[in-house]
Design a protein around this motif. Sequence first.
Motif, PDB file in Angstrom:
ATOM      1  N   GLN A  57       0.878  -1.166   0.000  1.00 52.14           N
ATOM      2  CA  GLN A  57       0.000   0.000   0.000  1.00 52.14           C
ATOM      3  C   GLN A  57       0.912   1.211   0.000  1.00 52.14           C
ATOM      4  OE1 GLN A  57      -3.584   0.006   0.307  1.00 52.14           O
ATOM      5  NE2 GLN A  57      -3.176  -2.077  -0.345  1.00 52.14           N
ATOM      6  N   MET A  58       0.567   2.205  -0.792  1.00 56.36           N
ATOM      7  CA  MET A  58       1.426   3.382  -0.882  1.00 56.36           C
ATOM      8  C   MET A  58       0.578   4.638  -0.846  1.00 56.36           C
ATOM      9  SD  MET A  58       4.565   4.186  -1.270  1.00 56.36           S
ATOM     10  CE  MET A  58       5.554   5.560  -1.746  1.00 56.36           C
ATOM     11  N   ALA A  59       0.994   5.585  -0.061  1.00 56.16           N
ATOM     12  CA  ALA A  59       0.368   6.909  -0.006  1.00 56.16           C
ATOM     13  C   ALA A  59      -1.156   6.815   0.139  1.00 56.16           C
ATOM     14  CB  ALA A  59       0.757   7.731  -1.231  1.00 56.16           C
ATOM     15  N   VAL A  60      -1.591   6.078   1.140  1.00 53.22           N
ATOM     16  CA  VAL A  60      -3.031   5.971   1.402  1.00 53.22           C
ATOM     17  C   VAL A  60      -3.521   7.356   1.812  1.00 53.22           C
ATOM     18  CG1 VAL A  60      -4.772   4.821   2.812  1.00 53.22           C
ATOM     19  CG2 VAL A  60      -2.715   3.581   2.135  1.00 53.22           C
ATOM     20  N   PRO A  61      -4.536   7.922   1.109  1.00 45.45           N
ATOM     21  CA  PRO A  61      -4.940   9.317   1.337  1.00 45.45           C
ATOM     22  C   PRO A  61      -5.498   9.598   2.732  1.00 45.45           C
ATOM     23  CG  PRO A  61      -6.424   8.247  -0.219  1.00 45.45           C
ATOM     24  CD  PRO A  61      -5.317   7.290   0.061  1.00 45.45           C
ATOM     25  N   GLU A  62      -6.195   8.643   3.321  1.00 38.90           N
ATOM     26  CA  GLU A  62      -6.695   8.838   4.673  1.00 38.90           C
ATOM     27  C   GLU A  62      -6.259   7.645   5.508  1.00 38.90           C
ATOM     28  OE1 GLU A  62      -9.517   6.260   2.626  1.00 38.90           O
ATOM     29  OE2 GLU A  62      -9.004   8.297   2.098  1.00 38.90           O
ATOM     30  N   GLU A  63      -6.170   7.860   6.809  1.00 36.42           N
ATOM     31  CA  GLU A  63      -5.732   6.761   7.664  1.00 36.42           C
ATOM     32  C   GLU A  63      -6.757   5.634   7.635  1.00 36.42           C
ATOM     33  OE1 GLU A  63      -4.851   5.712  12.285  1.00 36.42           O
ATOM     34  OE2 GLU A  63      -4.299   7.707  11.579  1.00 36.42           O
ATOM     35  N   ARG A  64      -6.279   4.444   7.340  1.00 38.48           N
ATOM     36  CA  ARG A  64      -7.126   3.250   7.337  1.00 38.48           C
ATOM     37  C   ARG A  64      -6.440   2.193   8.175  1.00 38.48           C
ATOM     38  NH1 ARG A  64      -8.899   1.825   1.427  1.00 38.48           N
ATOM     39  NH2 ARG A  64     -10.143   0.323   2.562  1.00 38.48           N
ATOM     40  N   ARG A  65      -7.243   1.319   8.745  1.00 40.29           N
ATOM     41  CA  ARG A  65      -6.724   0.269   9.611  1.00 40.29           C
ATOM     42  C   ARG A  65      -6.988  -1.106   9.010  1.00 40.29           C
ATOM     43  NH1 ARG A  65      -3.657   2.087  13.907  1.00 40.29           N
ATOM     44  NH2 ARG A  65      -4.166   4.277  14.121  1.00 40.29           N
ATOM     45  N   THR A  66      -6.112  -2.044   9.319  1.00 41.01           N
ATOM     46  CA  THR A  66      -6.334  -3.419   8.903  1.00 41.01           C
ATOM     47  C   THR A  66      -7.379  -4.031   9.830  1.00 41.01           C
ATOM     48  OG1 THR A  66      -4.694  -4.366  10.392  1.00 41.01           O
ATOM     49  CG2 THR A  66      -3.905  -3.630   8.221  1.00 41.01           C
ATOM     50  N   SER A  67      -7.778  -5.259   9.537  1.00 37.06           N
ATOM     51  CA  SER A  67      -8.743  -5.932  10.407  1.00 37.06           C
ATOM     52  C   SER A  67      -8.148  -6.214  11.783  1.00 37.06           C
ATOM     53  CB  SER A  67      -9.213  -7.240   9.756  1.00 37.06           C
ATOM     54  OG  SER A  67      -8.108  -8.091   9.525  1.00 37.06           O
ATOM     55  N   ASP A  68      -6.820  -6.108  11.904  1.00 36.84           N
ATOM     56  CA  ASP A  68      -6.145  -6.307  13.185  1.00 36.84           C
ATOM     57  C   ASP A  68      -5.923  -4.992  13.928  1.00 36.84           C
ATOM     58  OD1 ASP A  68      -5.571  -9.243  12.915  1.00 36.84           O
ATOM     59  OD2 ASP A  68      -4.543  -8.497  11.128  1.00 36.84           O
ATOM     60  N   GLY A  69      -6.397  -3.865  13.349  1.00 37.37           N
ATOM     61  CA  GLY A  69      -6.298  -2.573  14.014  1.00 37.37           C
ATOM     62  C   GLY A  69      -4.993  -1.829  13.790  1.00 37.37           C
ATOM     63  N   VAL A  70      -4.164  -2.309  12.867  1.00 32.26           N
ATOM     64  CA  VAL A  70      -2.878  -1.675  12.571  1.00 32.26           C
ATOM     65  C   VAL A  70      -3.058  -0.727  11.387  1.00 32.26           C
ATOM     66  CG1 VAL A  70      -0.495  -2.149  11.841  1.00 32.26           C
ATOM     67  CG2 VAL A  70      -1.677  -3.756  13.348  1.00 32.26           C
ATOM     68  N   GLU A  71      -2.306   0.377  11.388  1.00 29.50           N
ATOM     69  CA  GLU A  71      -2.349   1.292  10.250  1.00 29.50           C
ATOM     70  C   GLU A  71      -2.081   0.466   8.990  1.00 29.50           C
ATOM     71  OE1 GLU A  71      -1.207   3.710   7.102  1.00 29.50           O
ATOM     72  OE2 GLU A  71       0.372   2.599   8.145  1.00 29.50           O
ATOM     73  N   ARG A  72      -2.902   0.672   7.966  1.00 33.47           N
ATOM     74  CA  ARG A  72      -2.936  -0.209   6.794  1.00 33.47           C
ATOM     75  C   ARG A  72      -1.599  -0.347   6.070  1.00 33.47           C
ATOM     76  NH1 ARG A  72      -7.195   0.261   1.774  1.00 33.47           N
ATOM     77  NH2 ARG A  72      -6.778  -1.808   0.935  1.00 33.47           N
ATOM     78  N   GLN A  73      -0.899   0.749   5.835  1.00 34.08           N
ATOM     79  CA  GLN A  73       0.352   0.677   5.090  1.00 34.08           C
ATOM     80  C   GLN A  73       1.376  -0.176   5.849  1.00 34.08           C
ATOM     81  OE1 GLN A  73       1.564   4.424   3.464  1.00 34.08           O
ATOM     82  NE2 GLN A  73       3.594   3.712   2.946  1.00 34.08           N
ATOM     83  N   ILE A  74       1.491  -0.010   7.139  1.00 33.32           N
ATOM     84  CA  ILE A  74       2.421  -0.812   7.941  1.00 33.32           C
ATOM     85  C   ILE A  74       1.929  -2.256   8.017  1.00 33.32           C
ATOM     86  CG2 ILE A  74       3.282  -1.188  10.292  1.00 33.32           C
ATOM     87  CD1 ILE A  74       3.513   1.880  10.500  1.00 33.32           C
ATOM     88  N   GLY A  75       0.626  -2.448   8.171  1.00 36.12           N
ATOM     89  CA  GLY A  75       0.071  -3.794   8.271  1.00 36.12           C
ATOM     90  C   GLY A  75       0.307  -4.626   7.032  1.00 36.12           C
ATOM     91  N   VAL A  76       0.090  -4.037   5.856  1.00 35.75           N
ATOM     92  CA  VAL A  76       0.260  -4.775   4.592  1.00 35.75           C
ATOM     93  C   VAL A  76       1.737  -4.870   4.207  1.00 35.75           C
ATOM     94  CG1 VAL A  76      -0.204  -4.729   2.103  1.00 35.75           C
ATOM     95  CG2 VAL A  76      -2.036  -4.235   3.729  1.00 35.75           C
ATOM     96  N   ASN A  77       2.423  -3.740   4.188  1.00 33.62           N
ATOM     97  CA  ASN A  77       3.784  -3.686   3.660  1.00 33.62           C
ATOM     98  C   ASN A  77       4.820  -4.385   4.545  1.00 33.62           C
ATOM     99  OD1 ASN A  77       2.436  -2.065   1.881  1.00 33.62           O
ATOM    100  ND2 ASN A  77       3.707  -0.279   2.165  1.00 33.62           N
ATOM    101  N   PHE A  78       4.563  -4.434   5.844  1.00 34.17           N
ATOM    102  CA  PHE A  78       5.567  -5.005   6.744  1.00 34.17           C
ATOM    103  C   PHE A  78       5.040  -6.218   7.511  1.00 34.17           C
ATOM    104  CE2 PHE A  78       6.607  -0.545   6.129  1.00 34.17           C
ATOM    105  CZ  PHE A  78       7.888  -0.659   5.618  1.00 34.17           C
ATOM    106  N   LEU A  79       3.990  -6.015   8.295  1.00 33.93           N
ATOM    107  CA  LEU A  79       3.500  -7.117   9.127  1.00 33.93           C
ATOM    108  C   LEU A  79       2.952  -8.272   8.300  1.00 33.93           C
ATOM    109  CD1 LEU A  79       1.772  -5.132  12.020  1.00 33.93           C
ATOM    110  CD2 LEU A  79       4.075  -6.092  11.934  1.00 33.93           C
ATOM    111  N   GLY A  80       2.228  -7.983   7.236  1.00 36.49           N
ATOM    112  CA  GLY A  80       1.686  -9.036   6.381  1.00 36.49           C
ATOM    113  C   GLY A  80       2.788  -9.865   5.750  1.00 36.49           C
ATOM    114  N   HIS A  81       3.828  -9.202   5.242  1.00 40.69           N
ATOM    115  CA  HIS A  81       4.955  -9.911   4.637  1.00 40.69           C
ATOM    116  C   HIS A  81       5.708 -10.737   5.679  1.00 40.69           C
ATOM    117  CE1 HIS A  81       5.180  -6.835   1.115  1.00 40.69           C
ATOM    118  NE2 HIS A  81       4.365  -7.831   0.852  1.00 40.69           N
TER     119      HIS A  81
END
Length: 99
Positions: A57-81
């Motif tokens: 995820q890159m440059a998400v315009p508004e703050e979004r959270r994953t289903s685990d409550g983590v900021e989406r860009q960090i959740g997908v780009n780092f924690l998911g991997h």
Amino acid sequence: VGTARTAEKVRAMEEDVRRRVPGADFTGRELELESLEKVKAFRVDRFPDILMLNAGQMAVPEERRTSDGVERQIGVNFLGHYALTASLLKQQQQQQRTK
């Protein structure tokens, strides 16, 4: 094995790989890196020779959270991997023990 977030993207990826590499031993699978539960449930028949982690995820315009409550860009780009790699390594170790 290649993954994508939706069945439609999986089909497109499979078609693209088969067009570029006729006869390729390739399977596409749905995987949503936003959910650590779904990542942990992801299973493979054999461990891949190469693991390329390029979803993101890159440059998400508004703050979004994953289903685990983590900021989406960090959740997908780092924690998911990280979770996917750890899960696949665990599967590989379990497969090696059963041989």
